[in-house]
Design a protein around this motif. Sequence first.
Motif, PDB file in Angstrom:
ATOM      1  N   GLU A  74       0.798  -0.986   0.051  1.00 15.99           N
ATOM      2  CA  GLU A  74       0.069   0.062   0.102  1.00 15.99           C
ATOM      3  C   GLU A  74       0.854   1.497  -0.044  1.00 15.99           C
ATOM      4  OE1 GLU A  74      -2.785   0.097   3.018  1.00 15.99           O
ATOM      5  OE2 GLU A  74      -3.888  -1.724   2.524  1.00 15.99           O
ATOM      6  N   ARG A  75       1.975   1.219   0.581  1.00 15.69           N
ATOM      7  CA  ARG A  75       2.923   2.179   0.642  1.00 15.69           C
ATOM      8  C   ARG A  75       4.328   1.857   0.169  1.00 15.69           C
ATOM      9  NH1 ARG A  75       1.586   6.766   4.064  1.00 15.69           N
ATOM     10  NH2 ARG A  75      -0.469   6.732   5.125  1.00 15.69           N
ATOM     11  N   PHE A  76       4.717   1.957  -1.033  1.00 14.35           N
ATOM     12  CA  PHE A  76       5.977   1.864  -1.413  1.00 14.35           C
ATOM     13  C   PHE A  76       6.904   2.748  -2.114  1.00 14.35           C
ATOM     14  CE2 PHE A  76       8.308   0.010  -5.093  1.00 14.35           C
ATOM     15  CZ  PHE A  76       8.835  -1.140  -4.563  1.00 14.35           C
ATOM     16  N   VAL A  77       8.324   2.736  -1.674  1.00 17.80           N
ATOM     17  CA  VAL A  77       9.259   3.335  -1.911  1.00 17.80           C
ATOM     18  C   VAL A  77      10.304   2.894  -2.559  1.00 17.80           C
ATOM     19  CG1 VAL A  77      11.163   5.106  -1.345  1.00 17.80           C
ATOM     20  CG2 VAL A  77       8.666   5.511  -0.298  1.00 17.80           C
ATOM     21  N   PHE A  78      10.937   3.249  -3.807  1.00 19.01           N
ATOM     22  CA  PHE A  78      11.821   2.564  -4.596  1.00 19.01           C
ATOM     23  C   PHE A  78      12.875   3.633  -4.832  1.00 19.01           C
ATOM     24  CE2 PHE A  78      13.707   1.759  -8.805  1.00 19.01           C
ATOM     25  CZ  PHE A  78      14.557   0.626  -8.417  1.00 19.01           C
ATOM     26  N   THR A  79      14.162   3.032  -4.427  1.00 22.65           N
ATOM     27  CA  THR A  79      15.281   4.091  -4.607  1.00 22.65           C
ATOM     28  C   THR A  79      15.936   3.902  -5.961  1.00 22.65           C
ATOM     29  OG1 THR A  79      16.798   2.536  -3.451  1.00 22.65           O
ATOM     30  CG2 THR A  79      15.891   4.544  -2.149  1.00 22.65           C
ATOM     31  N   SER A  80      15.933   4.875  -6.955  1.00 22.39           N
ATOM     32  CA  SER A  80      16.541   4.796  -8.175  1.00 22.39           C
ATOM     33  C   SER A  80      17.617   5.529  -8.152  1.00 22.39           C
ATOM     34  CB  SER A  80      15.346   5.218  -9.268  1.00 22.39           C
ATOM     35  OG  SER A  80      15.999   4.862 -10.569  1.00 22.39           O
ATOM     36  N   THR A  81      18.407   5.742  -9.527  1.00 22.14           N
ATOM     37  CA  THR A  81      19.566   6.722  -9.311  1.00 22.14           C
ATOM     38  C   THR A  81      19.547   7.725 -10.393  1.00 22.14           C
ATOM     39  OG1 THR A  81      21.657   6.008  -9.821  1.00 22.14           O
ATOM     40  CG2 THR A  81      20.113   4.902 -11.288  1.00 22.14           C
ATOM     41  N   ALA A  82      20.448   8.749 -10.037  1.00 20.67           N
ATOM     42  CA  ALA A  82      20.736   9.818 -11.083  1.00 20.67           C
ATOM     43  C   ALA A  82      21.334   9.201 -12.379  1.00 20.67           C
ATOM     44  CB  ALA A  82      22.035  10.698 -10.343  1.00 20.67           C
ATOM     45  N   ARG A 107      20.337   1.533 -16.973  1.00 21.62           N
ATOM     46  CA  ARG A 107      19.271   0.762 -17.887  1.00 21.62           C
ATOM     47  C   ARG A 107      18.337  -0.286 -16.942  1.00 21.62           C
ATOM     48  NH1 ARG A 107      21.864  -0.399 -23.678  1.00 21.62           N
ATOM     49  NH2 ARG A 107      21.765   1.640 -24.713  1.00 21.62           N
ATOM     50  N   TYR A 108      19.082  -0.783 -16.165  1.00 18.82           N
ATOM     51  CA  TYR A 108      18.399  -1.702 -14.992  1.00 18.82           C
ATOM     52  C   TYR A 108      17.563  -1.020 -14.010  1.00 18.82           C
ATOM     53  CZ  TYR A 108      18.286  -3.870 -10.229  1.00 18.82           C
ATOM     54  OH  TYR A 108      17.871  -4.229  -9.192  1.00 18.82           O
ATOM     55  N   LYS A 109      17.911   0.361 -13.693  1.00 24.14           N
ATOM     56  CA  LYS A 109      17.130   1.017 -12.965  1.00 24.14           C
ATOM     57  C   LYS A 109      15.961   1.428 -13.616  1.00 24.14           C
ATOM     58  CE  LYS A 109      18.967   1.236  -8.527  1.00 24.14           C
ATOM     59  NZ  LYS A 109      18.283   0.684  -7.318  1.00 24.14           N
ATOM     60  N   ILE A 110      16.038   1.986 -14.867  1.00 26.91           N
ATOM     61  CA  ILE A 110      14.896   2.357 -15.741  1.00 26.91           C
ATOM     62  C   ILE A 110      14.063   1.137 -15.721  1.00 26.91           C
ATOM     63  CG2 ILE A 110      14.465   3.020 -18.120  1.00 26.91           C
ATOM     64  CD1 ILE A 110      16.775   4.549 -18.288  1.00 26.91           C
ATOM     65  N   ALA A 111      14.534  -0.048 -16.141  1.00 27.31           N
ATOM     66  CA  ALA A 111      13.608  -1.237 -16.110  1.00 27.31           C
ATOM     67  C   ALA A 111      12.894  -1.326 -14.873  1.00 27.31           C
ATOM     68  CB  ALA A 111      14.654  -2.421 -16.469  1.00 27.31           C
ATOM     69  N   CYS A 112      13.293  -0.999 -13.853  1.00 23.15           N
ATOM     70  CA  CYS A 112      12.900  -1.266 -12.347  1.00 23.15           C
ATOM     71  C   CYS A 112      11.571  -0.216 -12.338  1.00 23.15           C
ATOM     72  CB  CYS A 112      13.760  -1.278 -11.197  1.00 23.15           C
ATOM     73  SG  CYS A 112      14.659  -2.614 -11.033  1.00 23.15           S
ATOM     74  N   GLU A 113      11.981   0.992 -12.552  1.00 20.51           N
ATOM     75  CA  GLU A 113      11.083   2.084 -12.414  1.00 20.51           C
ATOM     76  C   GLU A 113       9.791   1.868 -13.563  1.00 20.51           C
ATOM     77  OE1 GLU A 113      12.601   5.727 -13.824  1.00 20.51           O
ATOM     78  OE2 GLU A 113      14.088   6.097 -12.087  1.00 20.51           O
ATOM     79  N   ASP A 114      10.166   1.331 -14.458  1.00 19.04           N
ATOM     80  CA  ASP A 114       8.924   1.060 -15.621  1.00 19.04           C
ATOM     81  C   ASP A 114       7.902  -0.028 -14.958  1.00 19.04           C
ATOM     82  OD1 ASP A 114       9.742   3.016 -17.065  1.00 19.04           O
ATOM     83  OD2 ASP A 114      10.840   1.819 -18.639  1.00 19.04           O
ATOM     84  N   ALA A 115       8.754  -1.286 -14.397  1.00 14.71           N
ATOM     85  CA  ALA A 115       8.080  -2.390 -14.010  1.00 14.71           C
ATOM     86  C   ALA A 115       6.980  -1.731 -12.564  1.00 14.71           C
ATOM     87  CB  ALA A 115       8.927  -3.386 -13.431  1.00 14.71           C
ATOM     88  N   ILE A 116       7.578  -1.010 -11.943  1.00 13.14           N
ATOM     89  CA  ILE A 116       6.806  -0.319 -10.770  1.00 13.14           C
ATOM     90  C   ILE A 116       5.565   0.402 -11.259  1.00 13.14           C
ATOM     91  CG2 ILE A 116       6.936   1.303  -9.039  1.00 13.14           C
ATOM     92  CD1 ILE A 116      10.005   0.139  -8.583  1.00 13.14           C
ATOM     93  N   THR A 117       6.005   1.422 -11.872  1.00  6.31           N
ATOM     94  CA  THR A 117       4.774   2.343 -12.375  1.00  6.31           C
ATOM     95  C   THR A 117       3.512   1.659 -13.420  1.00  6.31           C
ATOM     96  OG1 THR A 117       6.272   3.127 -14.501  1.00  6.31           O
ATOM     97  CG2 THR A 117       6.421   4.553 -12.617  1.00  6.31           C
ATOM     98  N   ALA A 118       4.058   0.560 -13.784  1.00  7.33           N
ATOM     99  CA  ALA A 118       3.160  -0.040 -14.852  1.00  7.33           C
ATOM    100  C   ALA A 118       2.029  -0.880 -13.837  1.00  7.33           C
ATOM    101  CB  ALA A 118       3.814  -1.427 -15.708  1.00  7.33           C
ATOM    102  N   VAL A 119       2.425  -1.121 -12.524  1.00  5.75           N
ATOM    103  CA  VAL A 119       1.536  -1.622 -11.878  1.00  5.75           C
ATOM    104  C   VAL A 119       1.062  -0.968 -10.365  1.00  5.75           C
ATOM    105  CG1 VAL A 119       2.272  -4.002 -12.581  1.00  5.75           C
ATOM    106  CG2 VAL A 119       3.178  -2.904 -10.661  1.00  5.75           C
ATOM    107  N   ALA A 120       1.972  -0.017  -9.976  1.00  8.78           N
ATOM    108  CA  ALA A 120       1.611   0.566  -8.774  1.00  8.78           C
ATOM    109  C   ALA A 120       1.603   2.091  -8.997  1.00  8.78           C
ATOM    110  CB  ALA A 120       2.536   0.002  -7.696  1.00  8.78           C
TER     111      ALA A 120
END
Length: 250
Positions: A74-82, A107-120
């Motif tokens: 319900e509350r989710f924080v992901f640390t991405s990178t500059a 590119r790995y962090k971009i893929a994680c960002e996209d996977a998160i925003t697609a579902v949450a």
Amino acid sequence: MKVLITGLNGTLAPRLAEAARAAGHEVVGWDRATLDPEDETASARWLEACAPDAVAHLGMGSPRFAGWLAARSERFVFTSTAMVFDHEPDGPHHVGDARSARDDYGRYKIACEDAITAVAPHAVIARIGWQIDPTQPGNNMRMALDDWQRRDGHVAASTVWVPACSFMADTAAALLQLLVQGAPGVHHLDSNADDAWTFDQLARALALAFDRPWQIRPHADYRHDQRLVGGPTRLPPLSARLRPAASGCP
């Protein structure tokens, strides 16, 4: 509040855990040695039994796992990178800028960002820069500069690189606030956003602050204004913790 924090064997996550416990929250970790995050059945059973109120995903793991965990929190924080931004086009980089990473980590962090925003859509993505801490081992700027001095006999520091960076304590405080508030969207956490210190200026200021005998060797081989700007969350500036060295920090 019970907070699940991944990456507790890393660099920044232990500082976040300290801040959460100091604020009265219960902290639990994800033990990858006993629970494979790619085993969805076992992971689902464990997560249901653990029943965290909030999740901070700071550990490494596949983009699939990042999205899977975000969708169940319900509350989710992901640390991405500059490093989701390459030096071409140059920064400073705003929250809505196109991500341009060319290296594997970015590119790995971009893929994680996209996977998160697609579902949450409720998730928080916090992009951070290089972290600074007096003692914490791992990917810590202060420790890295010590290593460079030992290895090379000097610290090579670009005069045309403006790094995204912050002290771990300030980043941890901001991440905890984002967990508590549950503010969705992309947040840029960069204490150099306004000060705009170049890396050689920052290295000299850190040498002064930590009494380090680094031999700073300026160069101009890498040019990038890497600052992370914009967004609703701001960190204290570097100048609140460091004073300029005689070389002429602003």
